[in-house]
Each structure stands twice: as C-alpha cells, then as structure tokens.
Design a protein around this motif. Structure first.
Motif, PDB file in Angstrom:
ATOM      1  N   LYS A  98      12.811  -3.588   3.455  1.00  0.00           N
ATOM      2  CA  LYS A  98      13.842  -3.525   4.491  1.00  0.00           C
ATOM      3  C   LYS A  98      14.248  -4.913   4.960  1.00  0.00           C
ATOM      4  O   LYS A  98      15.445  -5.217   5.105  1.00  0.00           O
ATOM      5  N   SER A  99      13.259  -5.797   5.156  1.00  0.00           N
ATOM      6  CA  SER A  99      13.539  -7.165   5.617  1.00  0.00           C
ATOM      7  C   SER A  99      12.291  -8.012   5.457  1.00  0.00           C
ATOM      8  O   SER A  99      11.175  -7.490   5.383  1.00  0.00           O
ATOM      9  N   TRP A 100      12.484  -9.330   5.358  1.00  0.00           N
ATOM     10  CA  TRP A 100      11.363 -10.264   5.394  1.00  0.00           C
ATOM     11  C   TRP A 100      11.694 -11.369   6.386  1.00  0.00           C
ATOM     12  O   TRP A 100      12.853 -11.726   6.579  1.00  0.00           O
ATOM     13  N   SER A 101      10.663 -11.919   7.031  1.00  0.00           N
ATOM     14  CA  SER A 101      10.888 -12.849   8.135  1.00  0.00           C
ATOM     15  C   SER A 101      10.350 -14.248   7.889  1.00  0.00           C
ATOM     16  O   SER A 101      10.608 -15.151   8.692  1.00  0.00           O
ATOM     17  N   VAL A 102       9.589 -14.464   6.829  1.00  0.00           N
ATOM     18  CA  VAL A 102       9.039 -15.799   6.534  1.00  0.00           C
ATOM     19  C   VAL A 102       9.255 -16.111   5.060  1.00  0.00           C
ATOM     20  O   VAL A 102       9.211 -15.220   4.211  1.00  0.00           O
ATOM     21  N   ASP A 103       9.475 -17.378   4.777  1.00  0.00           N
ATOM     22  CA  ASP A 103       9.683 -17.820   3.399  1.00  0.00           C
ATOM     23  C   ASP A 103       8.555 -18.762   3.005  1.00  0.00           C
ATOM     24  O   ASP A 103       7.677 -19.097   3.821  1.00  0.00           O
ATOM     25  N   ILE A 104       8.571 -19.231   1.760  1.00  0.00           N
ATOM     26  CA  ILE A 104       7.506 -20.109   1.282  1.00  0.00           C
ATOM     27  C   ILE A 104       7.476 -21.395   2.112  1.00  0.00           C
ATOM     28  O   ILE A 104       8.502 -21.927   2.519  1.00  0.00           O
ATOM     29  N   ASP A 158      12.459  -9.441  -2.315  1.00  0.00           N
ATOM     30  CA  ASP A 158      13.651  -9.700  -1.514  1.00  0.00           C
ATOM     31  C   ASP A 158      14.172  -8.383  -0.966  1.00  0.00           C
ATOM     32  O   ASP A 158      13.717  -7.298  -1.358  1.00  0.00           O
ATOM     33  N   VAL A 159      15.110  -8.482  -0.046  1.00  0.00           N
ATOM     34  CA  VAL A 159      15.648  -7.291   0.612  1.00  0.00           C
ATOM     35  C   VAL A 159      16.233  -6.336  -0.430  1.00  0.00           C
ATOM     36  O   VAL A 159      16.974  -6.744  -1.331  1.00  0.00           O
ATOM     37  N   GLY A 160      15.887  -5.053  -0.298  1.00  0.00           N
ATOM     38  CA  GLY A 160      16.393  -4.031  -1.198  1.00  0.00           C
ATOM     39  C   GLY A 160      15.574  -3.831  -2.450  1.00  0.00           C
ATOM     40  O   GLY A 160      15.849  -2.912  -3.223  1.00  0.00           O
ATOM     41  N   ALA A 161      14.576  -4.664  -2.670  1.00  0.00           N
ATOM     42  CA  ALA A 161      13.760  -4.535  -3.877  1.00  0.00           C
ATOM     43  C   ALA A 161      12.900  -3.277  -3.811  1.00  0.00           C
ATOM     44  O   ALA A 161      12.403  -2.893  -2.746  1.00  0.00           O
ATOM     45  N   LEU A 162      12.727  -2.634  -4.958  1.00  0.00           N
ATOM     46  CA  LEU A 162      11.883  -1.448  -5.046  1.00  0.00           C
ATOM     47  C   LEU A 162      10.424  -1.885  -4.954  1.00  0.00           C
ATOM     48  O   LEU A 162       9.972  -2.755  -5.690  1.00  0.00           O
ATOM     49  N   ILE A 163       9.707  -1.258  -4.039  1.00  0.00           N
ATOM     50  CA  ILE A 163       8.310  -1.608  -3.812  1.00  0.00           C
ATOM     51  C   ILE A 163       7.426  -0.490  -4.332  1.00  0.00           C
ATOM     52  O   ILE A 163       7.617   0.676  -3.979  1.00  0.00           O
ATOM     53  N   ASN A 164       6.458  -0.858  -5.172  1.00  0.00           N
ATOM     54  CA  ASN A 164       5.491   0.105  -5.683  1.00  0.00           C
ATOM     55  C   ASN A 164       4.092  -0.285  -5.230  1.00  0.00           C
ATOM     56  O   ASN A 164       3.791  -1.467  -5.016  1.00  0.00           O
ATOM     57  N   ARG A 186       0.817  -1.212   0.000  1.00  0.00           N
ATOM     58  CA  ARG A 186       0.000   0.000   0.000  1.00  0.00           C
ATOM     59  C   ARG A 186       0.848   1.259   0.000  1.00  0.00           C
ATOM     60  O   ARG A 186       0.330   2.362  -0.157  1.00  0.00           O
ATOM     61  N   VAL A 187       2.164   1.099   0.193  1.00  0.00           N
ATOM     62  CA  VAL A 187       3.086   2.236   0.207  1.00  0.00           C
ATOM     63  C   VAL A 187       4.288   1.896  -0.657  1.00  0.00           C
ATOM     64  O   VAL A 187       4.630   0.725  -0.843  1.00  0.00           O
ATOM     65  N   SER A 188       4.919   2.931  -1.186  1.00  0.00           N
ATOM     66  CA  SER A 188       6.108   2.744  -2.012  1.00  0.00           C
ATOM     67  C   SER A 188       7.368   2.884  -1.160  1.00  0.00           C
ATOM     68  O   SER A 188       7.388   3.615  -0.165  1.00  0.00           O
ATOM     69  N   GLY A 189       8.411   2.166  -1.546  1.00  0.00           N
ATOM     70  CA  GLY A 189       9.667   2.241  -0.812  1.00  0.00           C
ATOM     71  C   GLY A 189      10.585   1.106  -1.207  1.00  0.00           C
ATOM     72  O   GLY A 189      10.575   0.654  -2.363  1.00  0.00           O
ATOM     73  N   TYR A 190      11.352   0.618  -0.248  1.00  0.00           N
ATOM     74  CA  TYR A 190      12.290  -0.482  -0.466  1.00  0.00           C
ATOM     75  C   TYR A 190      12.063  -1.532   0.614  1.00  0.00           C
ATOM     76  O   TYR A 190      11.765  -1.193   1.772  1.00  0.00           O
ATOM     77  N   LEU A 201       3.343  -9.351  -3.145  1.00  0.00           N
ATOM     78  CA  LEU A 201       4.629  -9.615  -2.504  1.00  0.00           C
ATOM     79  C   LEU A 201       4.644 -10.977  -1.829  1.00  0.00           C
ATOM     80  O   LEU A 201       5.647 -11.684  -1.862  1.00  0.00           O
ATOM     81  N   PHE A 202       3.547 -11.314  -1.180  1.00  0.00           N
ATOM     82  CA  PHE A 202       3.396 -12.615  -0.528  1.00  0.00           C
ATOM     83  C   PHE A 202       1.992 -13.138  -0.833  1.00  0.00           C
ATOM     84  O   PHE A 202       1.093 -12.375  -1.192  1.00  0.00           O
TER      85      PHE A 202
END
Length: 381
Positions: A85-91, A198-204, A79-83, A213-214
């Motif tokens: 920062k981190s993710w805590s769960v995987d598939i 993933d970490v550092g990805a540009l989020i739109n 819902r917001v744009s940015g980068y 994203l998930f």
C-alpha cells in the motif's frame, strides 16, 4: 763489358728475410696464445658466492584479509499476502525500533476475518441453544420425565458446541494476529540498507534469501570476521586488540577487539574463524566490505629464515644450496612456511647453523666447488 756487381738486389733480399722472420714470429706468438686459451678453457672456473646463516625467523606481525558485517542485521519478510500500500523509508534512512517501514493491503485476509467472525457468531448461537436445551433436560430428568441417557446426550451436545465456539474464536484470533503483520516495522534502531519493493507490488509470504522486502542493519557497531591460519591461532586470544584498515579510508586505522573464536579449524581452508568488534559511531566503515586486520601482538615462529634469492627451483622441487665443511656445495630440499617479502620462512630442510648460499649459480649441484666472497655478511637473518 763492366764486371761491377749489382747492388740493387741486396735491399730486396734483406726485406724478404725480415718479412719471413716476422711471419715466423707471429705464428709462434699465435700458437702460444691459442695454447694459453686452451689451457684456461680446460681449467674449471670456481664461482664466487656469498653466504648467510639461516637463523630463527623474527616474530612477524600478522596481517590478514577480513570482511565486515553489521552487529545486527534483520531482513524483513512478509507474513501476509497482498499488495504494498505504501512505504515510508528508503535506503540509507535511519529508523527507530518499532517505526513503520511499509503497509500491506490484504483484501483476502480481510475477507477471511469477516468469514471467521461470522462462523464464530453461528457457533455462539448454537452454543446458546444447546445450553438452554441441556438445562431443560436436566429439569425433566429431575422429574423423571426423560431418561438419564437422553439428558446426557444433551449435555454432550452442549460440550461439543462449546468446543466449536473455542475453535472459531481461535481462528478469529489467528486472522487478527496476521492482520498485525500488514504493518512492517523496524525491529531495532538502525539504518535501512535495502528496499526491494514498491507501491502496488504483489506481496507473497516468504522467507527465502532474496525475497526480503527491507533490510535493517545496526551500523553503530560492526562485526569483523577473519580466518587465522592454524599456525598462528595459538597467538590470538579473546580481548586482544588489532588494527583495522579499509581501502575506502586510506591512511586511517580503527581499533578492533577480539570477541570470540570458533575453536575449530576449517578443513577446507586450514584456518580458524575469529570474530572481532569495532565501534562505528561515525558510520565510516561499511558493512559487507573488505578490510585488512593487523594484529598488534607479534606472532612467534619456529621457522628459519633465508633470503628469497637463495631458493633453487628445478625438477627436484624447491631447494637451497648450503656450504659444506669442505667448502663444497650441499643442495638440500626445503619446505616454505611463509613468504614475508624480504625473507622466507623455511619449515623443514635446513638447520639453524647452515650456511646458505644467497646467490647460487645456475646449475649448481652437490659437490661443486665455490669461493666465498671476502666481504660476505654471515650474520643471521
């Protein structure tokens, strides 16, 4: 000179006579044999056939392909744009409702919040000045030092400043609400079935399919969708039980329950969508996969059944040969309702008591004579 007759020529003459007689006999026999063959060739051969009586098709259990979907599936969008920062769960990771999936760093949004707060502070200062000014002019109005028009103008300015403060406060609240979306959380208990960042990805900011994203899915219970042909929809009711099998679990059968019916026939497929549910506590069934649904209730059919070998395919279409009352063939066009493997359901073209030729000879036509085998089984299929 002796007058004794020569006797050496008698055996030779006798042999010639015998040989001539043998040749004549062989010719006669050969002509008789050829005459018999011609006579047999001119005699029509009546083929021998077996017949069966077309009967009511037995109720056949309905087995159809189906697809499996999770009971709940939530694609998580930004819902917001940015980068990231981190993710805590995987598939494949189980998650609880409200658990953090990832954090988004939003430097632009942070600056928007600082700007909104500064504008709100300015508006509040202007409001305080307008309030004190309006009070003073009200006192001067009471002393008849100013006109009512001037006092009303100051009161109107106070109201405008108050509205500006309210607008700036709403803007601050909006940006703060957006900041809460920098933390992506699971909407319910389930399993992460997709992670597309993933970490550092540009989020739109997005909402289009494929930009999630998930994806969080509830796999404890699954939905099963199956298209039931129009001929069989009347036999399916809410609450009916069915057997589900999946190719990755050979030999294992799961019990599914009919939950709802779409109550409409799809014009393109001629079938109605039916939804079933199945418990998946063991997580053995996989969403998005193919399955086979076997309805336990036999599906009644008004069609007649015949063996597949009875069909005739030619330029006139699909036909069957039946045995008329005079023992001659009657060829009838038919319409196939359903292929059950060992028998065919015929929708139109034959009657219940027709004697269908199970092994029609090549080129058989209406009016041809046939012989019925003595051991033919005339039982209904």
């Amino acid at each position: 000179m002796s007058n004794t007759p020569r006797t050496g020529h008698k055996p030779l003459a006798l042999g010639l006579i015998v040989l001539a007689a043998a040749l004549v006999a062989a010719g006669v026999i050969s002509r008789r044999s050829q005459a018999e063959q011609v006579k047999q060739a001119n005699t029509p051969i009546v083929p021998m056939v077996s017949v069966v009586t077309a009967g009511q098709a037995a109720g056949a259990a309905l087995e159809l392909p189906a697809r499996i979907e999770p009971w709940q599936r939530a694609p998580i969008y930004a819902r917001v744009s940015g980068y990231l920062k981190s993710w805590s769960v995987d598939i494949g990771a189980p998650v609880k409702s409200g658990q953090t999936l990832a954090d988004i760093e939003t430097p632009d949004l942070d600056q928007q919040l600082l700007q909104a707060k500064a504008e709100l502070a300015t508006a509040r200062s202007n409001l305080a000045l307008a309030s004190s000014t309006a009070k003073r002019w009200q006192g001067l109005l009471a002393a008849d030092a100013v006109s009512r028009q001037e006092a009303d103008e100051k009161a109107g300015d106070l109201a405008a400043k108050q509205s500006a403060v309210n607008a700036m406060q709403a803007n601050v609240d909006r940006v703060q609400a957006l900041q809460r979306y920098t933390r992506l959380v699971a909407p319910f208990d389930g399993v992460v079935t997709a992670r597309n960042t993933d970490v550092g990805a540009l989020i739109n900011v997005g909402g289009a399919p494929g930009s999630e994203l998930f994806v969080v899915s509830d796999l404890s219970r699954l939905r099963v969708y199956v298209n039931v042909p129009q001929r069989q929809v009347a036999a399916i009711k809410v609450g009916d039980k069915a057997e589900l099998s999946a190719p990755e679990r050979p030999g294992k059968v799961y019990t599914a329950t009919v939950q709802s019916l779409s109550q409409a026939i799809n014009a393109s497929s001629g079938a109605m969508l039916v939804q079933l549910s199945v418990q998946n506590d063991s997580r053995e069934l996989l969403p998005g996969g193919y399955a086979s649904i076997h309805f336990n209730t036999p599906v009644a059919s008004a069609a007649l059944s015949i063996p597949p070998s009875a069909l005739i395919f030619n330029k006139s279409g699909t036909q069957v040969a039946t045995l008329g009352k005079d023992g001659r063939v009657v060829v009838k066009p038919v319409t196939i309702s359903r292929d059950l493997g060992s028998v065919l359901e015929i929708a139109t073209g034959i009657d219940r008591n027709d004697q269908v030729i199970a092994n029609p000879p090549d080129g058989v036509a209406t009016g041809d004579a046939v012989r019925v085998a003595a051991n033919t089984a005339k039982a209904k299929l």
